[in-house]
Design a protein around this motif. Structure first.
Motif, PDB file in Angstrom:
ATOM      1  N   LEU A 133       0.827  -1.210   0.000  1.00 22.85           N
ATOM      2  CA  LEU A 133       0.000   0.000   0.000  1.00 22.85           C
ATOM      3  C   LEU A 133       0.861   1.260   0.000  1.00 22.85           C
ATOM      4  O   LEU A 133       0.520   2.262  -0.649  1.00 22.85           O
ATOM      5  N   ILE A 134       1.981   1.227   0.722  1.00 19.10           N
ATOM      6  CA  ILE A 134       2.899   2.370   0.723  1.00 19.10           C
ATOM      7  C   ILE A 134       3.458   2.598  -0.681  1.00 19.10           C
ATOM      8  O   ILE A 134       3.492   3.736  -1.188  1.00 19.10           O
ATOM      9  N   LEU A 135       3.897   1.527  -1.325  1.00 15.87           N
ATOM     10  CA  LEU A 135       4.441   1.646  -2.677  1.00 15.87           C
ATOM     11  C   LEU A 135       3.370   2.099  -3.665  1.00 15.87           C
ATOM     12  O   LEU A 135       3.644   2.904  -4.574  1.00 15.87           O
ATOM     13  N   PHE A 136       2.148   1.601  -3.491  1.00 15.64           N
ATOM     14  CA  PHE A 136       1.063   1.970  -4.398  1.00 15.64           C
ATOM     15  C   PHE A 136       0.712   3.447  -4.249  1.00 15.64           C
ATOM     16  O   PHE A 136       0.458   4.145  -5.242  1.00 15.64           O
ATOM     17  N   TYR A 137       0.716   3.930  -3.023  1.00 12.88           N
ATOM     18  CA  TYR A 137       0.477   5.357  -2.763  1.00 12.88           C
ATOM     19  C   TYR A 137       1.561   6.198  -3.433  1.00 12.88           C
ATOM     20  O   TYR A 137       1.268   7.191  -4.121  1.00 12.88           O
ATOM     21  N   SER A 138       2.815   5.799  -3.256  1.00 14.20           N
ATOM     22  CA  SER A 138       3.927   6.519  -3.872  1.00 14.20           C
ATOM     23  C   SER A 138       3.823   6.498  -5.395  1.00 14.20           C
ATOM     24  O   SER A 138       4.071   7.517  -6.062  1.00 14.20           O
ATOM     25  N   LEU A 139       3.432   5.355  -5.948  1.00 10.05           N
ATOM     26  CA  LEU A 139       3.273   5.229  -7.396  1.00 10.05           C
ATOM     27  C   LEU A 139       2.229   6.201  -7.932  1.00 10.05           C
ATOM     28  O   LEU A 139       2.471   6.929  -8.908  1.00 10.05           O
ATOM     29  N   LEU A 140       1.061   6.230  -7.290  1.00 10.13           N
ATOM     30  CA  LEU A 140      -0.015   7.093  -7.762  1.00 10.13           C
ATOM     31  C   LEU A 140       0.337   8.574  -7.573  1.00 10.13           C
ATOM     32  O   LEU A 140      -0.084   9.417  -8.373  1.00 10.13           O
TER      33      LEU A 140
END
Length: 435
Positions: A133-140
Motif C-alpha cells: 500500500l505504501i508503494l502503491f500510494y507513492s506510485l499514484l
C-alpha cells in the motif's frame, strides 16, 4: 520528516486503519489446504540457512515430494513463511496435504496446521500488504495527486480479492507486493536498470505467471532518449537488468545451485507435466473447470477480477467442513464490497476510463511521465496475455497478478471526478486540507 508526516497525514491514518482491519479479521479468513503445503515447505528454511546445498537438485537422485515442490513452485512465499515461523519460535512440523484423501484423513494425519502456526504463517506474508500500500500510494503520487492516491490505496486495501487471497499463507500477497514493486521501479528506469531487474525477478519468484513482466522491463530499460545515439547506455542497461534478474532468480532458488541449467530445464518440464496433469484430472471431474478457447478465458478472467464474489470454495466433500467458516467470513464487513454485476460493471468501466486516459488525458504531462504510463500499459497487456495463454483454469486466485493493474487504472479513471470534488472542497475549507 515533520513536513512529510503533515503532508501525508491522511495516508498514514488510512494505512493504520487498513492494517488494523487486515490483522484483526485475519483469523476469519477460511482455510485452504494449499496453506498446509506452503507451511510444509517452509520447513526448508532452517536448511536454507545452515546447509543450502542440501536443497539443490541432483540429476541422479530420486525426486521426493519436497524436491518436486522445489522444482515446481516459486520459492518466495515459503521463504517468508519459514522466516516468520523462525522469528516466532515455531519449529513444529506438519505434513503435506493429500488431495486424494478426505478432510478427516488429512486432519488425523497432521496435515491441518494448528491455529497458532496458521496465523503466524499468514502474518508472515500478510505483512507485505502494508508495504504494498505504501508503494502503491507513492506510485499514484508520481502520476496523479494525493486525493487520487488515497482513493487508490483505499480501493486496493479493501478489495475483496486482496482480503481473501492476499491474507492466506499462500503466494498471492507476495504476488501483489512484487507486481506493485515492479510498477513502482519503472519510475527509476533511467538511472537504476538493475532495480527493475530485481523487481521482475521477485515477481517471478512469487508466481511464475508473472514472467510476463520481464519483457515489459526490457522495454523500460532500453526506452531512453535517442537510443541509437546512446547505444552504450542501452547495452549497459540491458546488462544490468538481465544480470540483476538472473542473480536474484539463482539466489532465491537453491534448488538450482549445483546444476543451474539442467535444474531449470527439469523445473520447466515438471511445470508443464503438472499443468497437463491438472487439465486431465479436471476434465474427468468437470469439463467447465478447463477453459479451452480464448473467449472463454477472457470472460473468466473478467468475471473473476470484477464480478465473482470472493471464491473460497473447495472441491469435493471439503465444503461440508469449510462451509460455515466461508459463510461467516463473507458476512464480515467489506469482504464483498463492490462485487456483483453492478459493482463489477462500474469498476470495469472505470478501468476502461483509466486506459482511455493514456490516449487523451496525459498529453500535457512531461515525456518521462508519458513513458511511465505507457510502460504500465504494456506491462498490463503482457500480464493479461500471459494469463490468457498459459492459465486454462477458471480459478479466481489465478487472476491476482492483474489486481494491482486493475486498481491502478480504476484510480486513473476516477481522477477527473476526484480532482473536481477536492477542488470544490479546497475552496470551502482551504486551510483545513493540505494537498
Amino acid at each position: 520528516m515533520k513536513e512529510t508526516l503533515k503532508r501525508h497525514k491522511f495516508f498514514f491514518i488510512l494505512l493504520f486503519l487498513l492494517t488494523a482491519y487486515h490483522l484483526g479479521t485475519l483469523p476469519k479468513v477460511p482455510f485452504h489446504p494449499d496453506e498446509s503445503t506452503y507451511i510444509y515447505m517452509s520447513q526448508d528454511f532452517p536448511r536454507l540457512i545452515s546447509n543450502p546445498l542440501s536443497l539443490a537438485w541432483e540429476p541422479d537422485e530420486i525426486v521426493d515430494a519436497k524436491m518436486r515442490y522445489r522444482l515446481l513452485d516459486a520459492p518466495l512465499t515459503r521463504h517468508l513463511i519459514g522466516l516468520g515461523r523462525s522469528i516466532a519460535g515455531f519449529r513444529n512440523s506438519i505434513n503435506d496435504w493429500d488431495w486424494n484423501k478426505g478432510w478427516s484423513e488429512n486432519v488425523n494425519n497432521g496435515s491441518h496446521p494448528p491455529q497458532s502456526t496458521l496465523l503466524t504463517s499468514r502474518i508472515s506474508v500478510s505483512m507485505l500488504i502494508p508495504i504494498s500500500l505504501i508503494l502503491f500510494y507513492s506510485l499514484l503520487l508520481k502520476i496523479e495527486n494525493i486525493p487520487v492516491a488515497l482513493m487508490g490505496v483505499t480501493i486496493l486495501g479493501i478489495h475483496p480479492l486482496l482480503l481473501l487471497h492476499g491474507r492466506r499463507a499462500m503466494a498471492e500477497s507476495a504476488v501483489i507486493f512484487s507486481v506493485i514493486f515492479f510498477i513502482w521501479t519503472l519510475h527509476y528506469r533511467q538511472r537504476h536498470a538493475w532495480l527493475i531487474g530485481l523487481a521482475a525477478a521477485l515477481a517471478y519468484n512469487a508466481k511464475q505467471s508473472t514472467i510476463a513482466l520481464f519483457p515489459a522491463g526490457l522495454i523500460a530499460v532500453v526506452w531512453i532518449k535517442n537510443p541509437l545515439h546512446n547505444l552504450k547506455k542501452v547495452i549497459k542497461n540491458l546488462a544490468l537488468y538481465t544480470a540483476a534478474f538472473c542473480i536474484v532468480i539463482i539466489a532465491l532458488n537453491p534448488v538450482l545451485w549445483k546444476h543451474p541449467l539442467l535444474a531449470l530445464i527439469q523445473s520447466w518440464k515438471n511445470r508443464l507435466a503438472f499443468t497437463q496433469e491438472q487439465v486431465s484430472t479436471l476434465l474427468n471431474f468437470a469439463d467447465n473447470q478447463v477453459l479451452r478457447s480464448g473467449p472463454d478465458r477472457m470472460s473468466s478472467l473478467i468475471y473473476n477480477l470484477y464480478i465473482n464474489k470472493p471464491h473460497a470454495y473447495i472441491i469435493g466433500d471439503y465444503l461440508k467442513y469449510t462451509g460455515d467458516a466461508i459463510d461467516t467470513y463473507l458476512q464480515t464487513p467489506l469482504t464483498q464490497m463492490g462485487r456483483g454485476l453492478l459493482g463489477g460493471t462500474i469498476f470495469l468501466a472505470l478501468t476502461v476510463g483509466g486506459l482511455i486516459k493514456i490516449f487523451f488525458g496525459f498529453r500535457k504531462k512531461n515525456q518521462a511521465q508519458n513513458q511511465e504510463i505507457w510502460l504500465i500499459f504494456f506491462a498490463t497487456l503482457f500480464q493479461k496475455a500471459a494469463l490468457l495463454i498459459f492459465v486454462p483454469f477458471p480459478w479466481q486466485r489465478y487472476a491476482i497478478p492483474l489486481l494491482p493493474f486493475s486498481v491502478f487504472w480504476i484510480s486513473l479513471g476516477l481522477s477527473p471526478f476526484l480532482n473536481y470534488v477536492f477542488k470544490k472542497i479546497k475552496t470551502i475549507i482551504p486551510k483545513e486540507i493540505h494537498w
